[in-house]
Design an enzyme around this catalytic site. Structure first.
Site, PDB file in Angstrom:
ATOM      1  N   SER A 146      60.179 102.931  -2.224  1.00 43.52           N
ATOM      2  CA  SER A 146      58.858 102.077  -1.709  1.00 43.52           C
ATOM      3  C   SER A 146      58.673 102.076  -0.243  1.00 43.52           C
ATOM      4  CB  SER A 146      59.017 100.600  -2.446  1.00 43.52           C
ATOM      5  OG  SER A 146      58.927 100.934  -3.925  1.00 43.52           O
ATOM      6  N   ARG A 174      57.687  94.401   4.319  1.00 44.34           N
ATOM      7  CA  ARG A 174      58.089  93.813   2.822  1.00 44.34           C
ATOM      8  C   ARG A 174      56.854  93.057   2.290  1.00 44.34           C
ATOM      9  NH1 ARG A 174      62.971  92.965   0.280  1.00 44.34           N
ATOM     10  NH2 ARG A 174      63.971  94.104   1.925  1.00 44.34           N
ATOM     11  N   HIS A 224      55.157  95.888   0.706  1.00 42.12           N
ATOM     12  CA  HIS A 224      55.801  96.218  -0.597  1.00 42.12           C
ATOM     13  C   HIS A 224      55.707  95.020  -1.687  1.00 42.12           C
ATOM     14  CE1 HIS A 224      59.843  95.817  -2.868  1.00 42.12           C
ATOM     15  NE2 HIS A 224      59.466  97.195  -2.866  1.00 42.12           N
TER      16      HIS A 224
END
Length: 212
Positions: free
Chosen positions: A19, A43, A46
């Protein structure tokens, strides 16, 4: 109709790594953020699959360094929702000696909210300030919590090492974040209506990884 290709990953760490690789490939350098800030924003992307965050995330200068230092020193973290609390796993916080608390269902908070005619989110901030004296505040849901925290900052009753202020929604969410971003305190926030408990929690996760 085009063929659908399913990638065969068995381990969660491999899925996460892939990812991040995809995110890196879709946001080529030079990026708006670099270093530790990019690790946090990446993040966040993500967590949400929302690349618009690249244009919306805001960092106060020194906020990342202040937050990581607090985590390394065993920070007391307070958040406004149980969801955000669960999103900050003890496997990352325990080795640092850091703890996370959510007081929204605490009986003292419930009674205070009823007595003063305020939201539990606001009452929870008052109780946290008086009794826990948190180093880090994580607000992902309740604008009233963030507004109350800003009031405490203005009154000089708190000087947090970091505020992750990301309430989501249509009523006072953007406004509460705008108030935060006018203060001279370490913050990480999102301009506008977007946010949420998962986003706020993932910021601490990213910083805990750095601290470890």
């Amino acid at each position: 109709m085009s063929e659908i290709t399913i990638q065969n990953f068995q381990k969660p760490d491999d899925i996460e790594s892939e990812s991040f690789r995809i995110i890196d490939s879709e946001v080529p350098e030079p990026r708006l953020f670099s270093g530790a800030k990019w690790e946090i924003v990446r993040r966040m992307i993500h967590t949400t699959a929302d690349f618009e965050l690249l244009e919306l995330v805001r960092f106060k200068d020194g906020a990342v360094e202040s937050g990581v230092a607090a985590l390394k020193n065993g920070a007391t973290i307070v958040t406004d929702t149980e969801m955000a609390k669960r999103g900050m796993p003890v496997r990352r916080l325990d080795p640092l000696g850091s703890t996370v608390h959510c007081l929204i269902n605490d009986q003292r908070v419930v009674e205070r909210a009823q007595r003063e005619g305020i939201t539990r989110a606001k009452a929870a901030v008052d109780v946290a300030v008086a009794e826990l004296k948190p180093d880090i505040y994580v607000v992902g849901n309740a604008p009233t919590a963030l507004i109350r925290l800003v009031e405490h900052v203005d009154n000089g009753t708190v000087a947090p090492a970091l505020v992750v202020g990301m309430p989501v929604g249509f009523v006072n969410a953007a406004e509460s974040k705008a108030l935060l971003m006018r203060r001279n305190i370490p913050y990480i926030s999102i301009e506008g209506r977007k946010g949420g408990s998962a986003l706020a929690a993932c910021v601490i996760n990213a910083m805990a990884v750095m601290a470890l």
